[in-house]
Scaffold this active site. Structure first.
Site, PDB file in Angstrom:
ATOM      1  N   ASP A 123       0.816  -1.226   0.000  1.00  0.00           N
ATOM      2  CA  ASP A 123       0.000   0.000   0.000  1.00  0.00           C
ATOM      3  C   ASP A 123       0.849   1.276   0.000  1.00  0.00           C
ATOM      4  OD1 ASP A 123      -2.111  -1.823   0.463  1.00  0.00           O
ATOM      5  OD2 ASP A 123      -2.035  -1.491   2.625  1.00  0.00           O
TER       6      ASP A 123
ATOM      7  N   GLU B 239     -11.412   0.246  -3.239  1.00  0.00           N
ATOM      8  CA  GLU B 239     -10.528   0.774  -2.178  1.00  0.00           C
ATOM      9  C   GLU B 239      -9.313   1.406  -2.828  1.00  0.00           C
ATOM     10  OE1 GLU B 239      -9.393  -2.593   0.274  1.00  0.00           O
ATOM     11  OE2 GLU B 239      -8.276  -3.534  -1.343  1.00  0.00           O
TER      12      GLU B 239
HETATM   13  O1  FUB Z   1      -3.291  -3.360   3.672  1.00  0.00           O
HETATM   14  C1  FUB Z   1      -4.611  -3.611   4.071  1.00  0.00           C
HETATM   15  C2  FUB Z   1      -5.558  -3.253   2.980  1.00  0.00           C
HETATM   16  O2  FUB Z   1      -5.303  -4.048   1.829  1.00  0.00           O
HETATM   17  C3  FUB Z   1      -5.454  -1.849   2.456  1.00  0.00           C
HETATM   18  O3  FUB Z   1      -5.940  -0.874   3.327  1.00  0.00           O
HETATM   19  C4  FUB Z   1      -6.218  -2.015   1.202  1.00  0.00           C
HETATM   20  O4  FUB Z   1      -6.139  -0.951   0.311  1.00  0.00           O
HETATM   21  C5  FUB Z   1      -5.612  -3.300   0.666  1.00  0.00           C
HETATM   22  O5  FUB Z   1      -4.420  -3.074  -0.024  1.00  0.00           O
END
Ligand code: FUB
Length: 321
Positions: free
Chosen positions: A16, A223
């Site tokens: 991320d 996301e």
């Molecule tokens: O790293 C945990 C979660 O996985 C992140 O917040 C999301 O965007 C995904 O990459």
């Protein structure tokens, strides 16, 4: 830099990446994956991260410096569990780290921690940001004194539990033909510590000017929001989640609406995909992650960078994951 992606931190699992240029260097703010032994589920319990490291580079081709731990969940007064994707912004001599963390009721909130240096350490505030919810904060410095935070994530990110910034009694997903659940955008207060207004939906339109629908899994938001500007346009990019793409949409201002343009990154090894886009020394880069080095264990991801290119019309050339 070669057009081949390169791994940045081979000795550890980092994911991320949020990347900014501070003090003339590239600073990387990743999640710090670890083997927790927690079984994989749709709530993302297996992503049980406890701290953040900060990395910097003088050159996208060059050596990566690990500045060590910048923030620990155990030092956050309201902490429950799970430090997910963070970001950092600069204003008036201070650095502000924004991080999603579950509180003691297992609800994701967004916290702020403040530091004097881009590498931290960052000192967390007593409480999460008022009115904050869900995950994946990404902050745009719009260059005019305003900073905008984009945030939100479905499933384990809990965004389906909110409508019009209010918590629902239970999670609600729209029907396939209804508008998709959007990411959110909010202007930050001048002191960078709170929201200056009610968060607004980040609406993504299709080629006919209609909002992308919940059933449009190949294109709708899931996301991993990121915002950058190029050629006077605002580029909102994000993960489609269960179809594992990084897509983007462009607009004329930080609030949108944005019109869907295309795929930046095709699926990588691992369930999640998450990125940031940054210009440095006249070139553009896509920072991202995949789970290839861990043999596909989706909760153990590795940081990568690859050069990103635009076509003459401002569209982004798709990168193969
Ligand atoms: O790293 C945990 C979660 O996985 C992140 O917040 C999301 O965007 C995904 O990459």
């Amino acid at each position: 830099m070669k057009k081949q992606a390169r791994y940045l931190v081979p000795g550890d699992y980092m994911a991320d990446p949020s990347v900014h240029v501070f003090e003339g260097k590239l600073y990387i703010y990743p999640s710090h994956d670890r083997e927790s032994g927690i079984p994989e589920n749709d709530n993302g319990d297996h992503f049980d991260m406890k701290d953040y490291h900060v990395f910097s580079m003088d050159d996208a081709d060059g050596e990566v410096t690990d500045h060590g731990v910048a923030l620990r969940a155990q030092d956050v007064p309201w902490a429950g569990r799970q430090l997910w994707d963070c970001d950092v912004a600069f204003r008036d001599g201070k650095y502000y780290m924004y991080f999603p963390l579950k509180d003691r009721n297992d609800i994701f909130r967004i916290g702020v921690a403040v530091g004097d240096r881009p590498e931290g350490p960052f000192i967390p505030r007593e409480s999460p940001m008022k009115g904050s919810y869900s995950i994946d904060p990404a902050v745009l410095d719009d260059g005019d004194g305003n900073h905008y935070m984009y945030f939100g994530g479905l499933w384990g990110g809990q965004l389906q539990r909110y409508r019009d910034n209010k918590a629902l009694e239970c999670a609600a997903f729209p029907a396939d033909h209804e508008p998709a659940i959007p990411s959110r955008v909010v202007r930050l207060s001048a002191d960078m510590l709170e929201f200056a207004e009610e968060p607004r939906p980040v609406v993504i339109l299709d080629e006919n000017g209609h909002p992308l629908t919940a059933g449009d899994n190949e294109r709708r938001f899931f996301e991993a929001s990121w915002m950058h500007t190029y050629g006077g346009k605002y580029y909102f990019s994000y993960s489609t989640g269960d179809t594992h793409k990084i897509c983007y949409a462009t607009g004329d201002n930080p609030y949108g609406p944005f019109t869907w343009q295309g795929v930046i990154l095709t699926p990588v090894v691992g369930w999640t995909t998450h990125h940031s886009i940054i210009e440095y020394k006249g070139k553009w880069y896509l920072f991202h992650h995949d789970s290839a080095p861990s043999g596909g264990r989706t909760w153990l991801r590795s940081l990568k960078v690859v050069e990103l290119e635009y076509n003459p019309d401002g569209t982004i050339k798709t990168i193969e994951g």
